[in-house]
Design a protein around this motif. Structure first.
Motif: not given
Length: 439
Positions: A171-182, A195-199
């Motif tokens: 779950s953290n792995s998914i979120a970290v990838k999305a945080h980097k995109a944001a 930014i939300q759409q990028a996340y």
């Protein structure tokens, strides 16, 4: 064989032990866990997004199957009643082969109203666990969400099995990838909405699939603790960005927060200082220690930060003693994390549910329980410049303790929160978030 399939048998075995002990304490034959059912919008034929009963997804990774049931007695193989209707209006999620199937006696339910044919005939010795009391009553359950049973289950849910810990790493792995995109979208000058759409695109989850409504805030909006408005327009200037956002994996939540400054300025220096403070607080998560004491220690450390950056006219100890720090740090240090973002059991002293009060001066703490190994926490200190709280402080007897010119200069940046997800082991802490190179 995948790591999850290797760890899952011990997870089910542990849940069986917990169920057996809980049922024995309540003199019950078993418990029936309802996944839940869709809720209709008032005066409409639309439904709200389905949210599964956390007690249901504790046993198996099904988060989007309403009208399903588990029958558990702690000894026999649990029965899964899996809802799979014939429906040409909606996509039916067919039962798939997976690592968990063999641990359940699976029965297919084609019509939700026919479930009583698959449930125990005599329900006197069974407890219903779920949100739909009217359904339980109609089916003939007398014992509905008994406190003693739930207290036992909630207390022990704080101890995460190896399977659960692996789900939370993923779950953290998914979120970290999305945080980097944001983060990249922020520095590209995007709006909160974009930014939300990028996340969401990077996480491959919809906004109803994330564990909570993402907080995506620019500039002054970062001072609103639970900001979810998502302005569509791009602000005239990008100064600061706070994102508090997680992801779900098999029903397990991550909950990560980062704050960024658009320029290398004083706010960036303050972020770096708070980041170090957060990591020091992580080191304080030790088995046998008090989470309340850790929060209070961080409270005093934030007083030191306020003094270092010349926001105080008095020393840090005086400001902390007077309660001034609460204006800048108005929430608790963190909380238990797991099947729910704010996972249960945080205020329990024992499996009977004995409540552990938080200090009167720190009412917003989300856990008061002693720290133990195999528990999972968030650590999320914050420092904010919130207009309403600053106004109250300025008009109070402690208003003279603040260097108002310096504080007023920071209002345009809003605030800072930095949050990591931590597994407490007996010998060390595992920072799932930093291990994935999000800093």
């Amino acid at each position: 064989m995948s790591k999850l399939s290797t760890l899952y048998p011990a997870h089910v075995a542990e849940l069986q032990i917990r169920a057996k002990n809980a049922l024995k304490r309540d003199n019950l034959q078993g418990m029936v866990i309802h996944s839940g059912q869709e809720l209709k919008v008032f005066l409409d034929d639309l439904s709200y997004p389905f949210k599964v009963n956390p007690h249901f997804k504790h046993w198996l990774p099904l988060v989007n199957i309403p009208n399903s049931w588990l029958i558990i007695n702690g000894e026999d193989k649990p029965t899964l009643i899996y809802y799979q209707p014939t429906d040409f209006w909606h996509k039916v999620i067919a039962l798939s082969e997976s690592y968990w199937n063999e641990f359940f006696d699976i029965k297919i339910l084609n019509k939700a109203s026919a479930v009583d044919q698959l449930l125990p005939y005599d329900k006197k010795g069974y407890a219903y666990i779920g949100a739909h009391v009217e359904v339980a009553q109609a089916l003939g359950f007398d014992s509905i969400n008994p406190d003693t049973l739930l207290n036992y289950l909630h207390f022990h849910r704080a101890y995460k099995t190896s399977y659960e810990q692996e789900c939370m790493r993923l779950s953290n792995s998914i979120a970290v990838k999305a945080h980097k995109a944001a983060k990249a979208a922020f520095f590209d000058g995007a709006s909160e909405y974009d930014i939300q759409q990028a996340y969401l695109k990077a996480s491959q989850q919809t906004d109803s699939e994330t564990p909570y409504g993402n907080i995506v805030a620019l500039n002054e909006n970062t001072a609103i603790l639970h900001y979810t408005a998502l302005e569509r327009g791009v602000p005239q200037a990008h100064r600061s960005f706070l994102i508090d956002a997680g992801a779900n994996f098999h029903g397990y939540a991550s909950d990560i927060t980062r704050t960024y400054s658009y320029k290398r300025d004083k706010f960036a220096e303050l972020i770096a200082r708070m980041d170090q403070l957060m990591l020091n607080a992580v080191d304080g998560l030790q088995p046998g220690k008090s989470y309340v004491d850790l929060h209070i220690n961080v409270y005093h450390e934030i007083a030191n930060v306020l003094h270092e950056f010349d926001y105080l006219t008095v020393d840090a100890a005086t400001a902390a003693e007077a309660g001034v720090v609460s204006t800048f740090f108005p929430h608790g240090l963190g909380h238990h994390l797991g099947l729910q973002t704010h996972d249960v059991g945080g205020f329990m002293a024992d499996e009977r549910g004995t409540h552990v009060n938080t200090p009167e001066n720190h009412p917003f703490l989300r856990t008061s329980r002693i720290i133990e190994s195999e528990q999972v926490f968030t650590i999320e200190p914050g420092l904010y410049f919130i207009d309403s709280l600053l106004s109250d402080l300025k008009q109070s007897k402690n208003g003279e303790m603040i260097h108002w010119k310096n504080v007023d200069e920071m209002r345009q940046f809003g605030g800072i929160r930095i949050e990591d997800n931590i597994i407490v082991h007996q010998s060390h802490n595992e920072n799932m978030t930093r291990d994935l190179e999000l800093d």
